[in-house]
Motif scaffolding. Structure first.
Motif, PDB file in Angstrom:
ATOM      1  N   ARG A  10      50.735  33.057  37.472  1.00 13.11           N
ATOM      2  CA  ARG A  10      50.450  33.692  38.820  1.00 13.11           C
ATOM      3  C   ARG A  10      50.195  33.201  40.116  1.00 13.11           C
ATOM      4  O   ARG A  10      50.095  31.932  40.133  1.00 13.11           O
ATOM      5  CB  ARG A  10      48.982  34.624  38.492  1.00 13.11           C
ATOM      6  CG  ARG A  10      47.532  33.956  38.204  1.00 13.11           C
ATOM      7  CD  ARG A  10      47.250  32.611  37.979  1.00 13.11           C
ATOM      8  NE  ARG A  10      46.035  32.627  38.147  1.00 13.11           N
ATOM      9  CZ  ARG A  10      45.205  31.603  39.221  1.00 13.11           C
ATOM     10  NH1 ARG A  10      46.023  31.089  40.049  1.00 13.11           N
ATOM     11  NH2 ARG A  10      44.130  31.648  39.166  1.00 13.11           N
ATOM     12  N   ALA A  12      47.771  33.504  43.299  1.00 16.20           N
ATOM     13  CA  ALA A  12      46.676  34.180  43.526  1.00 16.20           C
ATOM     14  C   ALA A  12      46.034  33.895  44.944  1.00 16.20           C
ATOM     15  O   ALA A  12      44.988  33.345  45.211  1.00 16.20           O
ATOM     16  CB  ALA A  12      45.650  33.908  42.580  1.00 16.20           C
ATOM     17  N   SER A  14      44.374  34.366  48.694  1.00 16.25           N
ATOM     18  CA  SER A  14      43.462  35.070  49.283  1.00 16.25           C
ATOM     19  C   SER A  14      43.891  35.372  50.718  1.00 16.25           C
ATOM     20  O   SER A  14      44.337  34.380  51.482  1.00 16.25           O
ATOM     21  CB  SER A  14      42.101  34.071  49.630  1.00 16.25           C
ATOM     22  OG  SER A  14      41.515  33.786  48.234  1.00 16.25           O
ATOM     23  N   GLU A  46      43.906  38.118  46.050  1.00 17.52           N
ATOM     24  CA  GLU A  46      42.124  37.857  46.009  1.00 17.52           C
ATOM     25  C   GLU A  46      41.490  38.182  47.219  1.00 17.52           C
ATOM     26  O   GLU A  46      40.883  37.344  47.923  1.00 17.52           O
ATOM     27  CB  GLU A  46      41.994  36.186  45.511  1.00 17.52           C
ATOM     28  CG  GLU A  46      42.806  36.112  44.394  1.00 17.52           C
ATOM     29  CD  GLU A  46      42.118  35.133  43.372  1.00 17.52           C
ATOM     30  OE1 GLU A  46      41.425  34.054  43.835  1.00 17.52           O
ATOM     31  OE2 GLU A  46      42.229  35.233  42.161  1.00 17.52           O
ATOM     32  N   TYR A 201      34.176  34.233  43.032  1.00 16.87           N
ATOM     33  CA  TYR A 201      35.378  33.821  42.758  1.00 16.87           C
ATOM     34  C   TYR A 201      35.808  33.224  41.263  1.00 16.87           C
ATOM     35  O   TYR A 201      36.463  33.696  40.562  1.00 16.87           O
ATOM     36  CB  TYR A 201      35.708  32.558  43.717  1.00 16.87           C
ATOM     37  CG  TYR A 201      37.005  31.897  43.191  1.00 16.87           C
ATOM     38  CD1 TYR A 201      38.063  32.172  42.852  1.00 16.87           C
ATOM     39  CD2 TYR A 201      36.646  30.343  42.842  1.00 16.87           C
ATOM     40  CE1 TYR A 201      39.072  31.467  42.445  1.00 16.87           C
ATOM     41  CE2 TYR A 201      37.861  29.700  42.080  1.00 16.87           C
ATOM     42  CZ  TYR A 201      39.042  30.287  41.870  1.00 16.87           C
ATOM     43  OH  TYR A 201      39.939  29.426  41.606  1.00 16.87           O
ATOM     44  N   ARG A 219      47.753  25.904  40.442  1.00 21.62           N
ATOM     45  CA  ARG A 219      46.985  26.113  41.647  1.00 21.62           C
ATOM     46  C   ARG A 219      46.662  24.650  42.231  1.00 21.62           C
ATOM     47  O   ARG A 219      47.221  23.784  41.665  1.00 21.62           O
ATOM     48  CB  ARG A 219      45.684  26.947  41.620  1.00 21.62           C
ATOM     49  CG  ARG A 219      44.777  26.167  40.528  1.00 21.62           C
ATOM     50  CD  ARG A 219      43.591  27.027  40.271  1.00 21.62           C
ATOM     51  NE  ARG A 219      42.804  26.874  39.179  1.00 21.62           N
ATOM     52  CZ  ARG A 219      41.757  27.445  38.731  1.00 21.62           C
ATOM     53  NH1 ARG A 219      41.847  28.654  39.051  1.00 21.62           N
ATOM     54  NH2 ARG A 219      41.082  26.837  37.599  1.00 21.62           N
TER      55      ARG A 219
HETATM   56  N1  GLU Z   1      42.512  32.665  45.743  1.00 24.19           N
HETATM   57  C1  GLU Z   1      42.305  31.150  45.675  1.00 24.19           C
HETATM   58  C2  GLU Z   1      42.711  30.498  46.797  1.00 24.19           C
HETATM   59  O1  GLU Z   1      43.560  30.954  47.733  1.00 24.19           O
HETATM   60  C3  GLU Z   1      43.024  30.671  44.642  1.00 24.19           C
HETATM   61  C4  GLU Z   1      42.515  30.882  43.265  1.00 24.19           C
HETATM   62  C5  GLU Z   1      43.145  30.420  42.187  1.00 24.19           C
HETATM   63  O2  GLU Z   1      44.436  29.994  42.322  1.00 24.19           O
HETATM   64  O3  GLU Z   1      42.493  30.163  40.952  1.00 24.19           O
HETATM   65  O4  GLU Z   1      42.266  29.469  47.193  1.00 24.19           O
END
Ligand code: GLU
Length: 294
Positions: A10, A12, A14, A46, A201, A219
């Motif tokens: 994934r 993710a 924000s 997110e 989160y 990530r």
């Molecule tokens: N949404 C988070 C960010 O942009 C990343 C979360 C994740 O990859 O677990 O920092």
């Protein structure tokens, strides 16, 4: 075992601002890993913190990722079997997990401020650059077995997850290697739900990674500490813990973290300056990929 399941990765992001090269680099690696495993890639927005996040960033985020050449098979713009893919539309899932933790006595309400916590641990001033929760002092938590007040329909107090005392948690990161931390020492009771009635989160991420059958989380390395918390949450929910691959963070030519200079190297700015996506890919995204170096 995650390795026996079809690979699902994934992205993710924000929508807190325009995405920069560091995000693009991490997402590129995530996409490469999904492609190499002939798996699926999910885009999850997110966007829980609706007050701070602006809708135009959410749209720009998807547009910039497509512009740079990323593709995903499931997401807010394309749908898919595990939707919805915007966290703001998934509150019911998070609330169900919260209720499960409440019924099992794994959380407690907390009225202490961040300042109270910092003072209790002898660090009355926030460390510059500290982007992690301070370790919650054990003396602040209610004794184990204390009856919990009901959650109520609207949450108006912070709820924290009670971490086991001195439990060693290990995982082997696909990029960073063996990782280990002790709960209650390296990190403490952490936020699960905020008093402004927004899930944390940590909770939202774990609930979604489990519900979306994610087998590997790719990530930035700034989230390694969060991973220990998230492993505890996966276990508490009785879910399979996914594999993790934390990419080294990207610095600029002055050695500064890219995240700190958000606009200067945003994909949007580069695009407006007429830089071609091919050039960005060759210069920043595909170089040194095999080693996952920053
Ligand atoms: N949404 C988070 C960010 O942009 C990343 C979360 C994740 O990859 O677990 O920092």
């Amino acid at each position: 075992m995650p390795s026996t399941l079809p690979y699902r990765g994934r992205l993710a992001p924000s929508p807190t601002g325009y995405l920069h090269l560091g995000h693009a680099r991490t997402f590129w690696i995530a996409a490469e890993r999904a492609r190499a495993a002939q798996g699926a890639l999910v885009l999850r927005s997110e966007d829980l913190d609706a007050i701070r996040f602006r809708l135009d960033f959410a749209d720009a985020m998807l547009e910039d990722l497509r512009w740079i050449g990323l593709e995903w098979q499931e997401g807010p713009d394309v749908g898919g079997p595990y939707g919805p893919y915007r966290q703001s539309e998934r509150r019911g899932f998070y609330r169900a997990a919260l209720e499960q933790f409440h019924a099992a006595g794994l959380i407690f309400p907390c009225t202490r401020s961040r300042r109270d916590v910092l003072e209790a641990i002898g660090a009355p001033h926030e460390q510059p650059g500290a982007d992690d929760e301070p370790v919650y002092p054990r003396e602040f938590r209610p004794p184990a077995g204390t009856a919990l007040p009901p959650l109520g329909e609207t949450i108006s107090v912070n709820w924290r997850f009670r971490v086991p005392d001195d439990l060693r948690i290990d995982f082997t990161d696909g990029s960073a290697g063996r990782q280990s931390a002790i709960s209650g020492r390296d990190f403490g009771d952490f936020l699960i739900w905020r008093k402004d009635d927004v899930p944390s989160y940590q909770l939202a991420c774990v609930v979604d990674d489990a519900a979306m059958a994610i087998t590997e989380v790719v990530r930035g390395a700034d989230l390694i500490k969060s991973t220990f918390r998230q492993i505890l949450l996966h276990r508490a929910l009785g879910k399979t813990v996914p594999a993790f691959f934390h990419c080294p963070l990207m610095n600029d030519d002055r050695g500064e973290r890219l995240a700190k200079r958000h606009d200067a190297l945003s994909l949007r700015t580069l695009r407006q300056r007429g830089v071609a996506p091919e050039e960005i890919r060759a210069k920043y995204l595909t170089a040194d990929f095999a080693e996952g170096r920053g």
